[in-house]
Write an enzyme that holds these catalytic residues in place. Structure first.
Site, PDB file in Angstrom:
ATOM      1  N   ARG A 203       0.847  -1.203   0.000  1.00 55.03           N
ATOM      2  CA  ARG A 203       0.000   0.000   0.000  1.00 55.03           C
ATOM      3  C   ARG A 203       0.879   1.248   0.000  1.00 55.03           C
ATOM      4  NH1 ARG A 203      -2.763  -2.814   4.783  1.00 55.03           N
ATOM      5  NH2 ARG A 203      -4.415  -4.036   3.803  1.00 55.03           N
TER       6      ARG A 203
ATOM      7  N   PHE B 119     -11.817  -4.078  -4.903  1.00 53.43           N
ATOM      8  CA  PHE B 119     -11.726  -5.064  -3.823  1.00 53.43           C
ATOM      9  C   PHE B 119     -11.037  -4.372  -2.642  1.00 53.43           C
ATOM     10  CE2 PHE B 119     -11.392  -7.504  -7.815  1.00 53.43           C
ATOM     11  CZ  PHE B 119     -12.420  -8.424  -7.685  1.00 53.43           C
TER      12      PHE B 119
ATOM     13  N   ALA C 149     -17.009  -6.191  -8.452  1.00 54.44           N
ATOM     14  CA  ALA C 149     -15.858  -5.479  -9.010  1.00 54.44           C
ATOM     15  C   ALA C 149     -15.835  -5.518 -10.539  1.00 54.44           C
ATOM     16  CB  ALA C 149     -14.569  -6.085  -8.451  1.00 54.44           C
TER      17      ALA C 149
ATOM     18  N   ASP D 263      -7.028  -5.855  -5.772  1.00 56.84           N
ATOM     19  CA  ASP D 263      -6.507  -6.844  -4.808  1.00 56.84           C
ATOM     20  C   ASP D 263      -7.638  -7.789  -4.396  1.00 56.84           C
ATOM     21  OD1 ASP D 263      -5.147  -8.157  -2.759  1.00 56.84           O
ATOM     22  OD2 ASP D 263      -5.546  -6.574  -1.300  1.00 56.84           O
TER      23      ASP D 263
ATOM     24  N   CYS E 174      -3.646 -13.359  -3.844  1.00 51.69           N
ATOM     25  CA  CYS E 174      -3.290 -14.059  -2.601  1.00 51.69           C
ATOM     26  C   CYS E 174      -3.598 -15.553  -2.698  1.00 51.69           C
ATOM     27  CB  CYS E 174      -3.994 -13.422  -1.403  1.00 51.69           C
ATOM     28  SG  CYS E 174      -5.789 -13.432  -1.531  1.00 51.69           S
TER      29      CYS E 174
HETATM   30  N1  SAH Z   1      -7.376  -4.633  -0.719  1.00 53.56           N
HETATM   31  C1  SAH Z   1      -7.782  -4.955   0.633  1.00 53.56           C
HETATM   32  C2  SAH Z   1      -8.003  -6.425   0.857  1.00 53.56           C
HETATM   33  C3  SAH Z   1      -8.978  -7.062  -0.090  1.00 53.56           C
HETATM   34  S1  SAH Z   1      -9.653  -8.562   0.471  1.00 53.56           S
HETATM   35  C4  SAH Z   1      -6.784  -4.376   1.619  1.00 53.56           C
HETATM   36  O1  SAH Z   1      -5.771  -3.799   1.225  1.00 53.56           O
HETATM   37  O2  SAH Z   1      -7.018  -4.527   2.821  1.00 53.56           O
HETATM   38  C5  SAH Z   1     -10.796  -8.868  -0.788  1.00 53.56           C
HETATM   39  C6  SAH Z   1     -12.051  -8.008  -0.762  1.00 53.56           C
HETATM   40  O3  SAH Z   1     -12.824  -8.317  -1.910  1.00 53.56           O
HETATM   41  C7  SAH Z   1     -12.988  -8.241   0.437  1.00 53.56           C
HETATM   42  O4  SAH Z   1     -13.186  -7.040   1.122  1.00 53.56           O
HETATM   43  C8  SAH Z   1     -14.303  -8.744  -0.188  1.00 53.56           C
HETATM   44  O5  SAH Z   1     -15.453  -8.191   0.459  1.00 53.56           O
HETATM   45  C9  SAH Z   1     -14.197  -8.212  -1.596  1.00 53.56           C
HETATM   46  N2  SAH Z   1     -14.917  -8.953  -2.645  1.00 53.56           N
HETATM   47  C10 SAH Z   1     -15.035 -10.289  -2.814  1.00 53.56           C
HETATM   48  N3  SAH Z   1     -15.664 -10.569  -3.960  1.00 53.56           N
HETATM   49  C11 SAH Z   1     -15.967  -9.380  -4.557  1.00 53.56           C
HETATM   50  C12 SAH Z   1     -16.585  -9.003  -5.774  1.00 53.56           C
HETATM   51  N4  SAH Z   1     -17.037  -9.908  -6.641  1.00 53.56           N
HETATM   52  N5  SAH Z   1     -16.679  -7.692  -6.073  1.00 53.56           N
HETATM   53  C13 SAH Z   1     -16.220  -6.753  -5.215  1.00 53.56           C
HETATM   54  N6  SAH Z   1     -15.607  -7.055  -4.052  1.00 53.56           N
HETATM   55  C14 SAH Z   1     -15.486  -8.347  -3.719  1.00 53.56           C
END
Ligand code: SAH
Length: 396
Positions: A213, A229, A280, A300, A340
């Site tokens: 980040r 995400f 997303a 992410d 991940c």
């Molecule tokens: N980038 C974040 C971590 C992301 S974890 C950080 O830096 O902390 C992944 C995230 O994707 C979660 O918050 C989950 O709610 C979201 N997510 C899962 N499937 C999704 C989708 N289809 N569209 C949008 N968000 C989604």
């Protein structure tokens, strides 16, 4: 040291990786004798080679492919509170050299000598995950050690994740010490974040992306940022703290976006952060159609490949995401793509991202390939456990 546990013998010439330093011993490598068959999952064993040479103390699980996980190169090690306290003290000593405040992953399983035990530290609140029967059956001992070493206000077990079913363990969240802590807040990359270790995703926060980040934020000054995400806005808020003009968080979880909103308020960026609850892929398509572009885009996602059989569909999803995300990067902008999924290796992830960016017809340079931050160390003999990949591209 003298053998004090039931003995586990390796078959002749087996256990090559374990003899070379890996903590994992596989079920096909051991002599499954009557004594071993009687053991409960999680019991300690003294491991010896076929000729009786001692290999170390391990934790046994007769139900899993990994039949034993070594915890010491000495046999006869008592896995009592003092043992756990010593390992945790060592793990914390390393982190406290690296971080100014006690908000970090203090124990990262095998890499910190405690197979399957993850402890995230939010000041005096500890959020714990136990991914192996060996840790699960020692919950009381571990809690005692955590209290000794950290003198915490609360200890939460976040044993509500999928991998536990492989070990035959139930899914549960439990406060095992202190009072429910509610939300905790902390500063990272110049912004103030809020998370809930009791009810948030995983243990509450993704510390593994801290450094990525910060790196992404170096491209933020004077630019608009898109955090896809976003969870609680770790990338978006770091970008705003580094001078981004505005940021948009997209996530499917209302709760995650709520935390991002709280972080924006706590950091003084309420007027610069927008939140959108959406899928997303759909949101990226909408933005592209509306011709919206961002100087910095971060994607992410959660692990697309949860097991080996998901590798091909997951690879296609990473390619599709790279293409869609590249499509909304402004000319001369920066694109950060992460994975991940430990089933997708770094080489494959790189190839899929490169293909997706090419499909979007965006000439690019790869500026940096990195993994998780330093509080997520890797056992030197388990390179395959390094799961996080983050690629930073400069797009023309
Ligand atoms: N980038 C974040 C971590 C992301 S974890 C950080 O830096 O902390 C992944 C995230 O994707 C979660 O918050 C989950 O709610 C979201 N997510 C899962 N499937 C999704 C989708 N289809 N569209 C949008 N968000 C989604």
């Amino acid at each position: 040291m003298p053998l004090i546990h039931p003995t586990m013998k390796l078959k002749p010439r087996e256990g090559k990786r374990a003899r070379a330093g890996s903590p994992w011993i596989f079920s096909n490598e051991i002599v499954m004798d009557a004594e071993l068959k009687k053991l409960d999952s999680g019991e300690a064993v003294d491991v010896v080679l076929d000729d009786g040479t001692p290999l170390g103390t391990a934790i046994f699980n007769g139900k899993t492919l990994i039949a034993a996980r070594l915890v010491s190169p000495e046999t006869g090690v008592d896995l009592n509170a003092a043992f756990f306290a010593e390992r945790l003290t060592r793990a914390d000593a390393i982190r406290s050299k690296l971080f100014a405040t006690p908000f970090y992953r203090v124990c990262h399983a095998e890499a910190d000598g405690l197979p399957g035990l993850v402890v995230d530290r939010y000041g005096d609140v500890l959020s714990v995950q136990m991914g192996t029967a060996g840790m699960d059956v020692r919950t009381d001992t571990i809690v005692e050690a955590l209290r000794q070493v950290f003198n915490p206000r609360a200890i939460i077990l976040r044993n509500d994740f999928g991998a536990r079913t492989l070990e035959g363990l139930p899914s549960e969240t439990k406060l095992v010490f202190g009072e429910a802590p509610g939300e905790v807040s902390f500063v990272e990359n110049g912004a103030t974040f809020v998370c809930d270790p009791m009810t948030g995703q995983k243990t509450g926060w993704f510390f593994d992306q801290r450094e990525n980040r910060g790196f992404a934020a170096r491209f933020a000054k004077g630019e608009s940022a898109l955090d896809v995400f976003s969870h609680a806005g770790g990338f978006a808020l770091a970008a705003l703290a580094a001078g981004a003009t505005e940021a948009l968080c997209i996530d499917a979880s209302e709760k995650a976006l709520g935390l991002a909103g709280k972080a924006a308020a706590a950091s003084g960026f309420e007027d610069k952060l927008s939140l959108r609850k959406a899928d997303a892929f759909e949101a990226l398509e909408d933005l592209a159609t509306q011709n919206v572009r961002f100087g910095l885009v971060i994607a992410d996602p959660p692990a697309f490949a949860k097991s080996k059989k998901d590798i091909e569909p997951a690879a296609r999803a990473y390619r599709k995401l790279a293409r869609a995300a590249a499509g909304v990067v402004a000319p001369g902008g920066t694109l950060v793509l992460c994975s991940c999924s430990h089933h997708i290796d770094a080489e494959r992830f790189h190839a899929e991202c490169a293909a997706g960016i090419h499909q979007a017809k965006r000439p690019a340079r790869l500026l940096r390939a990195s993994g998780a931050d330093v509080d997520h160390p890797v056992h030197p003999h388990l390179p395959e456990t390094a799961y996080l990949k983050a690629l930073v591209f400069a797009l023309d």
